[in-house]
Every structure is written in C-alpha cells, then in structure tokens.
Scaffold this motif. Structure first.
Motif, PDB file in Angstrom:
ATOM      1  N   SER A 309       0.847  -1.154  -0.081  1.00  0.00           N
ATOM      2  CA  SER A 309       0.035  -0.088   0.148  1.00  0.00           C
ATOM      3  C   SER A 309       0.887   1.249   0.028  1.00  0.00           C
ATOM      4  O   SER A 309       1.893   1.189   0.357  1.00  0.00           O
ATOM      5  N   ILE A 333      -7.481  -0.576  -3.434  1.00  0.00           N
ATOM      6  CA  ILE A 333      -6.953   0.429  -4.442  1.00  0.00           C
ATOM      7  C   ILE A 333      -6.704   1.797  -4.022  1.00  0.00           C
ATOM      8  O   ILE A 333      -6.047   2.506  -4.446  1.00  0.00           O
ATOM      9  N   LEU A 334      -7.718   2.175  -3.130  1.00  0.00           N
ATOM     10  CA  LEU A 334      -7.657   3.306  -2.459  1.00  0.00           C
ATOM     11  C   LEU A 334      -6.533   3.588  -1.578  1.00  0.00           C
ATOM     12  O   LEU A 334      -6.263   4.776  -1.360  1.00  0.00           O
ATOM     13  N   ARG A 335      -5.800   2.577  -1.521  1.00  0.00           N
ATOM     14  CA  ARG A 335      -4.581   2.925  -0.568  1.00  0.00           C
ATOM     15  C   ARG A 335      -3.282   3.193  -1.384  1.00  0.00           C
ATOM     16  O   ARG A 335      -2.368   2.833  -0.921  1.00  0.00           O
ATOM     17  N   GLY A 336      -3.606   3.689  -2.375  1.00  0.00           N
ATOM     18  CA  GLY A 336      -2.029   4.123  -3.023  1.00  0.00           C
ATOM     19  C   GLY A 336      -1.844   3.319  -4.138  1.00  0.00           C
ATOM     20  O   GLY A 336      -0.740   3.588  -4.688  1.00  0.00           O
TER      21      GLY A 336
ATOM     22  N   ASP B 105       6.270   5.296   5.297  1.00  0.00           N
ATOM     23  CA  ASP B 105       5.607   6.125   4.124  1.00  0.00           C
ATOM     24  C   ASP B 105       5.338   7.515   4.337  1.00  0.00           C
ATOM     25  O   ASP B 105       5.406   8.083   3.598  1.00  0.00           O
ATOM     26  N   ASN B 112       0.853   8.516   1.088  1.00  0.00           N
ATOM     27  CA  ASN B 112       0.495   9.316   2.095  1.00  0.00           C
ATOM     28  C   ASN B 112      -0.429   8.398   3.031  1.00  0.00           C
ATOM     29  O   ASN B 112      -1.068   8.581   3.946  1.00  0.00           O
ATOM     30  N   MET B 113       0.071   6.996   2.787  1.00  0.00           N
ATOM     31  CA  MET B 113      -0.534   5.877   3.774  1.00  0.00           C
ATOM     32  C   MET B 113       0.171   5.455   4.937  1.00  0.00           C
ATOM     33  O   MET B 113       0.863   4.570   4.817  1.00  0.00           O
ATOM     34  N   ILE B 297      -9.214   6.522  -9.091  1.00  0.00           N
ATOM     35  CA  ILE B 297     -10.257   6.018  -8.348  1.00  0.00           C
ATOM     36  C   ILE B 297     -10.349   6.811  -6.964  1.00  0.00           C
ATOM     37  O   ILE B 297      -9.366   6.600  -6.248  1.00  0.00           O
ATOM     38  N   ILE B 321      -4.987   3.939 -10.874  1.00  0.00           N
ATOM     39  CA  ILE B 321      -4.516   4.357  -9.779  1.00  0.00           C
ATOM     40  C   ILE B 321      -5.673   4.552  -8.752  1.00  0.00           C
ATOM     41  O   ILE B 321      -6.782   5.301  -9.234  1.00  0.00           O
ATOM     42  N   GLY B 322      -5.527   4.271  -7.376  1.00  0.00           N
ATOM     43  CA  GLY B 322      -6.598   4.567  -6.397  1.00  0.00           C
ATOM     44  C   GLY B 322      -5.830   5.575  -5.341  1.00  0.00           C
ATOM     45  O   GLY B 322      -4.545   5.378  -5.168  1.00  0.00           O
ATOM     46  N   SER B 323      -6.583   6.394  -4.729  1.00  0.00           N
ATOM     47  CA  SER B 323      -5.918   6.964  -3.750  1.00  0.00           C
ATOM     48  C   SER B 323      -6.772   7.414  -2.649  1.00  0.00           C
ATOM     49  O   SER B 323      -8.043   7.522  -3.067  1.00  0.00           O
ATOM     50  N   ALA B 324      -6.479   7.689  -1.341  1.00  0.00           N
ATOM     51  CA  ALA B 324      -7.325   8.289  -0.411  1.00  0.00           C
ATOM     52  C   ALA B 324      -6.704   9.523  -0.021  1.00  0.00           C
ATOM     53  O   ALA B 324      -5.566  10.075  -0.198  1.00  0.00           O
TER      54      ALA B 324
END
Lengths: 401, 382
Positions: A309, A333-336, B105, B112-113, B297, B321-324
C-alpha cells in the motif's frame, strides 16, 4: 570506335530490361507452417508469398522462437475465422525486397519484425509516455495494416492464409509493414536477436520503461516463463534489491537465479495461505512492484494484493488467456496502489530495441540463457510440445535446418 | 508551573443509535486526552457522503451507538502527554488519514498511507489503543468514526490525525479541506499530476468531483468534461472550470465511454471516478485513452464490490490508480492549500452551499441525500 558504339547500343538495349528483371520482386513459393484447425499440429505446406507493396518489406526469416501468445491463438477454437493462419511473431531475418516508399531499410539488411508498430510520425509515437502508435494501433488484424489490408500469403489451392499480428514468422518468407520493422545496426547472433522482437523486450521493458523500477526496491514476478525471467533480468539491470519469483515449477528457481531472482515461492507449496499473504510476510507489507507474466486474471489479482500500500505498482504483461476481466478489491486500490499494463514492455520498437541490443553487446543484458532448445523448421511442432509441457524457455526454430 | 489536569467534559453530540435512523442530540461525556491525544472543541463540521454511507450500513463493520462526522475544524482544548506539535488554543483540523511524519510511508514522497497508524475504515475507537473516549448519559460507550467523530461539540483525536491551521480564516470555508476538497484537488494535483492542455473526464460532480474539476483547472487542463445525472451540476461546475457536460440520461443507447471517446478522439488523458460505483469505475476506465490514459479511483465502493477491468485493453498502456485523501499528506499539504486559497489561486467558497446548527444536523443529511447541497456546514454552538 565501333567497339564503343557497339557497347553503347548493347548497353542501351540491355540495361533497362536487366534493371526491370532485377528490381521488380516476384511472388515467392516457399514453405510455411500453416495452422488450419485450432489446437492441431501445424502442417508444413507450400505457400506463395506476394511481393511487398508500398511501405512493405519482404523478409527471409533466419530463425524464429515460439512465444506463449502463439499458443494462446493456436488454441483459439472460439475464433474459427482466424484460420488458416501463419503464426509466429518473434523472429529475425534479412530483407529480400522492399516496396515503394521504403527508405529505412534496404535489401540485405538484418531486421526484426515486431508486432507493435512505430510509424514515428503520430502523437503516440511522439509521446514519451506511450508506445501505442496511433496510425497503426495494435489490433488482431489478419492482413497487412495498410494499403489493401489483404494477406500476402496464398496456399496451394490459391486461397488466402491469414497473417498473425502483422508478423507471421513461421514461414521462410514473410511480408511486414516497414513500421513494424527494426533494423539491426550491429551484428548479433540471430537466435539472440530474435528474442528482442517480443518476449525479452516485453519483460525487460516492463521493468525498465513501464515500471521504471527504482534501485534497491523489492520486486515480485508472477510466472517465470521467458517474459517473467526477462522482467527479473530487467529488474536486476535497474538495480532492484530483491527479486522474488513465483512459479509452480521448482526448476524455474535455478534458471531464475541466472537472471537475478533472489527468492522463490512455489505457489503449490504454501498450504492454506494465499500468495499475497506469503509475499506480504516476506516483504513486510508487500512488494514495491509486482509483475504478472502469465496471463491469468486470478494471478493478476494475486499480484495486485501482493503489492505494497502507499505506492505499490502492479504491472500486467501477460495477455489474459480467456479474456477474463481483472477483479480487484475496491478498498485496497484506494490505498495508493496502481495497476498498469503494456505491450512490448512499454518499449517503442525502433527507438528502444536498439538500446537493448547495445546492452547485450556490452554484456549488460543476458540473452543467452533464455534459449534452452533448438529445432529445424520441419520439427516446429516439437517446439509447441516443449513449451506446453513447461520444458523450454525459448526454443529457436531455424528455417534452413 | 503545574498544568491543571483535564477533566471529562459534558457536551452535546449527534449520536447514531441505529442504521439509517435520524441522529439524536444527546449529552455525552468526553474523556480527557491520553498520551499522544488532543481534545478539540469543534467549531463546525461538514457532512461528507462517506458519513452517509457508513450511517446507512446495517452490517459489519458498523457499530452502534456511534458519533459520525470527519470533516471539521476546531480549537485545541487540552492535550495529552507527549504532545508537542499543538498547544491549547491552536486552531486545528482533524483528518481521518494519519500523518505521523515518522514512518517509512510518511517520510516518503510517494505515499500518504501512514504505516504506523494505518487507515482502517472499521476503526471504532482511538487509533493506538482502540478504546473510546465517549460515554453516553447512561455511562455506556459511544463509538468513534474514522478516528475523528466531529458531530460533537468536543472530540478526542490522535495528534497524528490533527493539522494545525491558521485561525484567521472563516472556519466554515476551509473546513472542507479536512476531507472532500483535498481528496479531489489532491487527486488532480498530486496523484494524476494533470499536465497543461490535457483532457480530463470527471465522473460524479459532488464535492470530490467538483474539487477534481478545480484541481484540473489549476493544473491547466485544456478540457474538463463532467459526467452527472443532475443538470444543475453543470452550472456550478462551469464556475470551477468545467468545459463540457454529459448527462448519462440524455445519451440514448450509447454508453458514456462511447460518447467520451467520440468527443475526445479516442479517450480522455485522465478519468476520475468520484462516486464509488464499480460500474462507473469500469466506465471511467473505458473512457481513458489507450497509450497513456490514467483512471483515478477516488470513490469508496458503496457495496464494497470489487472493481472489474478488461484485461486486454490494459496492455495497451492504460493505468488505474486509487488514492485516499487525494494522495496528500495532511500536515504538509493542507497548509499549502490554505495558502493557495488566500492567494486566490483556488476556489473554496463555492463548495459551502448550506449552514445549519447542531440541532438541525438531520437536515444536512436530507439535503445531501437529495442532492440539494454540495457542503452543508453544521455549527456546533448553534
């Protein structure tokens, strides 16, 4: 004086005719391994190879190697319209004749035919971010990419035989669009050169261009066929700190070590645990880069879950065998994490393959250990058996043996 | 000089006791902050769709009773031991994504996790010891939400989840930076790094989508296409930089991706999914250009369904790509966004469309569910 006049007259009368005879390429009768029914042994048949038209190059194949993608399409019962077809797309040859408007290569040049085009003039070819030519995008076409778009092959009965992904190398002579041709600038043993026209470029390019593996990073490679081993080699060249190879065949570890693999996971020997659990444990959270090099949606999902992640990248190099979709966990997937895919490892054939050739010449890239078997053209079906049984990495098929 | 030891505080909070039921304004007791914790008097908080989604959830990982809310701004009332980063009286934003600044991280530009206090959607207590700081009138525990729980006049938050901000700005304007705006703006800025002249497609024009539009505009995107079922989103979107609008209800038999590919001659350079629907994520993916198209996403899938993509077309150079939180580190980037707002480089004012007092918090839920607001700010002391 008379001698001079006689000389001039005969020269005037003979030379145009002689030039015409020399210049205009004729159809060539030669041997081809034709696939007529999905999954059945290839038949060596006589075919007629038409002369190259505008932008086309006719190539005398020196040798070709079998790639898993040939097998995927060889088996494709679901697409009866595909057959009869001349498969093969990883090869090296010599230019026998050229069509109009071809200036990049000349008769006698040693070249690689490549399934991916680089026209050099479009937005895709001009972009550093892409290797997808917009003028001649990659599609499953059964004839030439431009002009009449027809096949240049006819069989003994006079019917067309389809091309395979703009290459068709299981034949003594093939016709390829110049956008799909890469010239060898320096001499390289042909069997090694051929590898760069598909499998090894796909793997090495994946690590080099698509992933841009950082030095010291941890890489996990799922599937240790030619593409996976080439991805390991590419990761090693990029300075990866740790390269984990995943396969069901324990024999792959030994050969993998030659390409930089440091750890091996046999997916059949991990008991109840999932691949991603094992890899996360080994790496303290997941690998920085995960390469899927088989072509199985379930393995692509495993690769994704094995990526770290924060910044973990999953690179898909395998062509899914059944066209099944990839399914990933929406929270993960939201974890980067990111997932990307590429053909030919993101490499532009004409720009980047010569760079790999240089690296081979300077002994920075190991190509030799990929070739495990050799057969003559008549024994081409043996190459299929060896690959299906997992006994070979690359089997070179020599046209003149 | 000896500091007085903080006491428990009695205050009002909006408590959820059953999934989908109106929140109840109750008195709760908020315990003092422990080590590494900060007790914050919330000034105001805004409702985010993630609160609504979690509020509706009847099955695990939901727990009751619970205090929702995670987008807020407040003032530090007291600090626990080991807290040196903020002081009593500082204006702070609690952020659901931790930034401890010390782990691999947090120290890396690529992530940013935070791995020391990793984000877990199902967390119902404080991030380090898992226990709650809230008890209700009967003395029973009331659970936290996303380590923030801002629908309360006072809350306790880990120092890793707290960002010090300037007290000079209207709190209701910048409150949206603690979640929604940063998620969208950051995605265009940091995750995608949209290049000047690029074509961008934004699926869903809620707060996140509109923030993506704003981010893409600031990055210099050439064309920004918005996709939403509500035609009035186009007007709001235009003020932030939207150039084209697609209403999926108005395109007949065609799919969204067909329309976008036609409009853009092959697909958009960047596609952002800002709702949380697997089917829309697939549509966004198909709308991205072969060769270099990126799909970002941002939405949390409403049913936690897996996302499914074609395996063939990904070989043609696409990326997902996913991201929070838009790839942003809260402590580093929120102050930068505030500066950009002060320098008028980005628009925030358009995002706050309604305001209510704590007693009317359920109205905020109605407005958001009916799609009638972008952000509704809830004032804690009104």
């Amino acid at each position: 004086m008379w001698k001079l006049i006689h000389f001039l007259i005969t020269a005037f009368l003979q030379s145009p005719k002689k030039e015409m005879e020399d210049k205009t390429p004729k159809p060539i009768k030669c041997k081809a391994a034709v696939c007529r029914v999905a999954g059945e042994r290839l038949q060596i048949e006589e075919v007629v190879v038409a002369p190259p038209q505008r932008y086309e190059v006719r190539i005398k194949i020196i040798c070709t190697s079998l790639c898993q993608t040939d097998i995927t399409f060889w088996r494709m019962k679901e697409l009866p319209g595909l057959f009869p077809i001349i498969l093969g797309h990883e090869a090296v040859g010599v230019v026998e004749s050229v069509g109009e408007a071809v200036e990049e290569v000349a008769v006698g040049d040693t070249v690689l035919p490549v399934f991916l085009a680089e026209c050099g003039g479009c937005a895709g070819c001009g972009s550093r971010r892409s290797n997808e030519c917009s003028v001649l995008p990659f599609t499953m076409r059964m004839g030439m990419p431009r002009g009449d778009e027809a096949s240049r092959f006819t069989d003994a009965a006079g019917g067309p035989v389809h091309h395979f992904i703009s290459v068709s190398s299981f034949v003594e002579y093939t016709v390829v669009d110049v956008a799909h041709v890469v010239k060898l600038h320096k001499p390289i043993p042909p069997a090694k050169a051929a590898l760069l026209s598909c499998g090894i470029s796909t793997g090495v390019g994946g690590a080099w261009k698509t992933a841009d593996v950082e030095p010291g990073s941890t890489v996990a490679i799922f599937g240790l066929g030619a593409v996976g081993l080439a991805a390991a080699e590419g990761a090693r060249m990029q300075g990866a700190g740790r390269i984990i190879g995943v396969d069901v065949n324990p024999g792959k570890f030994e050969i993998g070590k030659k390409f930089g693999i440091t750890d091996f996971v046999n997916s059949k020997e991990i008991g109840d645990r999932s691949l991603s659990e094992v890899i996360k444990e080994m790496t303290g959270g997941g690998a920085d880069y995960c390469f899927e090099c088989v072509g199985l949606a379930s393995l692509m999902a495993d690769a994704f879950e094995s990526s770290r992640s924060g910044w973990g990248k999953t690179i898909i190099l395998g062509a899914e065998k059944h066209g099944s979709p990839i399914s990933v966990n929406s929270m993960e997937i939201l974890r980067g994490r990111s997932i990307m895919g590429a053909l030919l490892g993101g490499m532009k054939p004409k720009t980047d393959i010569p760079i790999l050739m240089e690296k081979y010449i300077r002994k920075e890239l190991n190509l030799d250990d990929f070739i495990t078997h050799e057969v003559g053209f008549e024994d081409i079906n043996k190459a299929f058996e060896l690959l299906e049984e997992g006994k070979s990495i690359r089997c070179t098929i020599w046209m003149d043996r | 000089m000896a500091m007085p030891f903080p006491e428990p505080i009695r205050c009002k909070a909006a408590v959820c006791r059953a999934a989908g039921e109106p929140l109840l304004i109750e008195e709760v007791v908020v315990a003092p902050p422990r080590a590494h914790e900060v007790r914050v008097r919330i000034i105001c908080s805004s409702l985010c769709y993630s609160d609504v989604a979690a509020w509706r959830l009847r099955v695990f990982p939901t727990v009751f009773p619970r205090i929702f809310g995670h987008e807020a701004i407040g003032v530090v009332e007291s600090v626990g031991e080991e807290v040196e980063e903020v002081e009593v009286g500082d204006t702070v934003m609690p952020v659901f994504l931790a930034d401890c600044r010390d782990c691999v991280d947090c120290r890396s530009e690529r992530s940013n996790m935070c791995s020391r206090l990793p984000f877990r959607a199902q967390t119902s207590g404080m991030p380090r010891d898992g226990t709650t700081r809230f008890t209700d009138a009967a003395g029973d525990p009331v659970h936290h939400f996303l380590a923030v729980s801002s629908f309360s006049q006072y809350t306790v938050v880990d120092v890793a989840n707290v960002v010090k901000v300037s007290s000079e700005m209207p709190p209701e304007k910048i409150c949206v930076l603690s979640c929604g705006f940063s998620t969208g703006f950051g995605a265009a800025w940091k995750v995608a790094n949209v290049d000047p002249g690029a074509t961008v497609a934004v699926f869903g024009l809620g707060t996140i989508g509109l923030a993506v539009v704003e981010g893409a505009r600031v990055q210099g995107a050439g064309r920004i296409i918005g996709v939403d079922l509500k035609p009035d989103k186009f007007e709001v979107g235009k003020r932030l930089g939207l150039t084209d609008f697609i209403n999926p209800n108005d395109i007949g038999d065609r799919s969204i991706n067909e329309v976008i590919k036609e409009m853009t001659n092959g697909g958009a350079d960047y596609c952002f999914e800002c709702i949380g629907l697997a089917s829309l994520m697939l549509e966004a993916y198909r709308s991205s250009r072969l060769g270099w198209g990126k799909t970002i996403i941002l939405g949390v899938e409403k049913n936690m369904s897996p996302i499914t993509f074609d395996s063939k077309e990904i070989l043609c150079g696409r990326t997902i790509i996913g991201s929070a939180f838009g790839g942003l580190k809260s402590k580093t980037h929120i102050p930068i966004l505030i500066d950009k707002y002060l320098n008028k480089e980005l628009h925030l004012d358009e995002f706050v469309t309604h305001e209510v007092g704590l007693d009317e918090i359920n109205k905020a839920f109605e407005l958001l569910i009916e799609g009638k607001c972008i952000r509704c700010v809830i004032w804690m002391d009104k």
